[in-house]
Structures are given as structure tokens and as C-alpha cells.
Write a protein that holds these residues in place. Sequence first.
Motif, short mmCIF file in Angstrom:
data_model
loop_
_atom_site.label_atom_id
_atom_site.label_comp_id
_atom_site.label_asym_id
_atom_site.label_seq_id
_atom_site.Cartn_x
_atom_site.Cartn_y
_atom_site.Cartn_z
N UNK A 208 -51.17 44.59 -6.29
CA UNK A 208 -50.43 43.96 -7.40
C UNK A 208 -51.40 43.13 -8.22
N UNK A 209 -51.37 43.29 -9.55
CA UNK A 209 -52.33 42.61 -10.43
C UNK A 209 -51.60 41.85 -11.53
N UNK B 77 -45.94 46.73 -3.82
CA UNK B 77 -44.70 46.43 -4.54
C UNK B 77 -43.67 47.49 -4.19
N UNK B 78 -42.50 47.10 -3.67
CA UNK B 78 -41.49 48.12 -3.32
C UNK B 78 -40.97 48.84 -4.54
N UNK B 79 -40.78 50.13 -4.41
CA UNK B 79 -40.24 50.95 -5.48
C UNK B 79 -38.96 51.62 -4.98
N UNK B 80 -37.82 50.97 -5.18
CA UNK B 80 -36.56 51.52 -4.65
C UNK B 80 -36.20 52.84 -5.33
#
Length: 201
Positions: free
Chosen positions: A2-3, A188-191
Motif C-alpha cells: 500500500x502506497x 489491501x483487501x479486494x472484496x
Amino acid sequence: MFSLTYEFKLKPTKNQIAIFEGWLEQCRRVYNYALCERKDWFKSRSCQINACSLRSEYIISADTKRSTYASQCRGLTVARANIPALKAVQVHVLQQTLKRLEKAFVSMWEQGHGFPRFKKVGRMRSFVFPQLAKQPIQGNAVKLPKIGLVKFNQSRRIPEGAVIKQARVVRRASGWYVMLTLQWNIDVPQPMPHGEAIGID
């Protein structure tokens, strides 16, 4: 991974401002020279054998390969050994300038953008440090390679656990700024979409 990018206003000394401006000018010259090298190669391949110009032609050997980022980086190494003004600039900064030109050509080929243009004096407004020391922030100053500590106005706190990956020094009408790229080693979760779709006009 994550940036995020945080921007702060720099408070450089007169000597540091002179260094910034000198580096921007050297980056501009490297960019224009590399672009000229590539443009000459393209022009030498665009002339038809039965319709050459009587005024001028770009004659380059048929065995000469098209310039790439890697080949121009090798040429930059040779140039830095012979030109003191280039040697004064951090090598990774100049390599990032060549990478910027490479991205411009990729955008031309893949996205239909126009042919890259030469940059006039004052048009180069930023340069990038792709690598920094482990702890570049020391109090109210940021440590830039080959320049040293440069004071800045830390308008907000840098979150804990963030790693500062690179810094971009930018010249604007209101002064000098530094853009720090922060990274966290998290996913980062990607639902996945679920439920029924709804169309809206």
C-alpha cells in the motif's frame, strides 16, 4: 503493498536552491540529448530510398540499434566520467530522467500520445531520488543524497510503520516542495462483488 504520497514545503538555503536549479538544468540537458539521439534514429529510418531530401538527411548505420533506457544509461556513465557538471548530480537522479523519457515513448506507442518534445529552459520542474537512507527524516529536515539535510515544514505527522521509498523535489511558483512516497507492507483487501446488480441511468 500500500502506497501514499505526502507533500511538504521545503525551506532550503540559498546554496541548496542553487543546487536544485543546477540539477534541474542538467536533467533537462540529459533529457533533450537522449531525445535527440532517439529522434535522429527514427528520422534515419523514415526516409524512402527513392525520395530522400536534397537538403539534409540523417545517415545512421543500418546496424545501429534503437536507443533504449539501458543503452542510454550506459552512455550516461561514459558522459559522467568526462563532464564534471553531470558528475555533480546524483547518478540515480539522472537515470530517473532517462526513465521519464522511456515512459513518454511507451505512452506514444501504447496510448497514442504524441512524439515527446524537447524541454525548454525552465520546463523541467522536478527530479526524483528513487532511493533514500533508512531514516531520511531527522527532526524537521529530510536528508537527500549528495545534498544533505534540507529543512521542511512538516504539516502532518508521518504514520508509524511507513517506509519512505522515494522523494521527488518539485519547483513551483510558490516555492520548493518534496513529495515523499510512503509504503506499507500490507495487502489491501479486494472484496468480490456479490448480490444483485443495479443499473442506474
